[in-house]
Design a protein around this motif. Sequence first.
Motif, mmCIF file in Angstrom:
data_model
loop_
_atom_site.group_PDB
_atom_site.id
_atom_site.type_symbol
_atom_site.label_atom_id
_atom_site.label_comp_id
_atom_site.label_asym_id
_atom_site.label_seq_id
_atom_site.Cartn_x
_atom_site.Cartn_y
_atom_site.Cartn_z
ATOM 1 N N SER A 173 0.824 -1.213 0.000
ATOM 2 C CA SER A 173 0.000 0.000 0.000
ATOM 3 C C SER A 173 0.850 1.251 0.000
ATOM 4 O O SER A 173 0.391 2.323 -0.389
ATOM 5 C CB SER A 173 -0.933 0.006 1.216
ATOM 6 N N GLY A 174 2.077 1.123 0.473
ATOM 7 C CA GLY A 174 2.997 2.243 0.475
ATOM 8 C C GLY A 174 4.427 1.756 0.433
ATOM 9 O O GLY A 174 4.739 0.661 0.895
ATOM 10 N N VAL A 175 5.310 2.562 -0.157
ATOM 11 C CA VAL A 175 6.734 2.238 -0.146
ATOM 12 C C VAL A 175 7.499 3.553 -0.050
ATOM 13 O O VAL A 175 7.173 4.535 -0.714
ATOM 14 C CB VAL A 175 7.162 1.442 -1.401
ATOM 15 N N SER A 176 8.486 3.567 0.830
ATOM 16 C CA SER A 176 9.272 4.777 1.026
ATOM 17 C C SER A 176 10.691 4.396 1.407
ATOM 18 O O SER A 176 10.945 3.286 1.876
ATOM 19 C CB SER A 176 8.649 5.650 2.118
ATOM 20 N N LEU A 177 11.609 5.328 1.196
ATOM 21 C CA LEU A 177 13.000 5.087 1.564
ATOM 22 C C LEU A 177 13.151 4.975 3.076
ATOM 23 O O LEU A 177 14.030 4.270 3.567
ATOM 24 C CB LEU A 177 13.879 6.215 1.025
ATOM 25 N N GLU A 178 12.274 5.657 3.808
ATOM 26 C CA GLU A 178 12.373 5.655 5.264
ATOM 27 C C GLU A 178 11.781 4.391 5.886
ATOM 28 O O GLU A 178 12.356 3.824 6.823
ATOM 29 C CB GLU A 178 11.647 6.872 5.852
#
Length: 249
Positions: A173-178
């Motif tokens: 549902s979401g992907v981020s570097l953090e």
Amino acid sequence: MNARQENIVKYFPTHRTVKNNKLAEEFNFSLETIRRDLMYLEKQNIIIRMHGGAYLNREFVHETDYLYRANLNSVKKKVIAEKAIHFVKENEVISLDVSTTNTQIAIELTQHFKNLTILTNSIVITIELAKRSSFQLILPGGSVRNEELCFVGESSAGFFKQFHMNVFFMSFSGVSLESGFTDYGFGESQLKKAMFKQANRIYGIGDSSKFSIHSLLNVAPLMGEGIITDDALEESTRHDFEVCGVNIF
């Protein structure tokens, strides 16, 4: 609820997760106004706020919207599926978690392969894959989440731990570097984690709107072969991920 807040609510079903700055830009209001509106909508149990944005409360939106989501961004999902099958070889063991994008991948697999073993917790995906009689299909059994037509829970997750998979296509549902890969449903995230540990090659699959999004639950770090997405991903976002060693396909 005022007219502005009603328009914000109407915006969510087609975007699932929305950033504060995107809402401010879309409706031409200040970030402070958007934050106040989201605080109000959260008190009404309509949305759930997270860092930098919000998403619809599942209790507010009954998840029989599965068919609706299957049609949402359908062109992008087909692009992702067409890319994904290039990372599959005949006679391999594939795992697919429950998602409308993986349903599209299942359709593509039936059209391009003859002999695959496929593990999934999705009844919808199983129905699609069963159209190719030479496929071996493996489901976990256990508790069914009626709205999504999928198996969830610890027993289902434990079932997958006895298998070794060549490829896992993991939705998110979401992907981020953090935060890495994140998701909403606890039951689904348990199964994703189990499949993640058992696969030799892991590809995240998700459309470009899910990048730089922090969803509720951590699922997995940014590791594996990379992320398969559509061609609308902003070049700056692609660059940021690739600089950090994440392949974007």
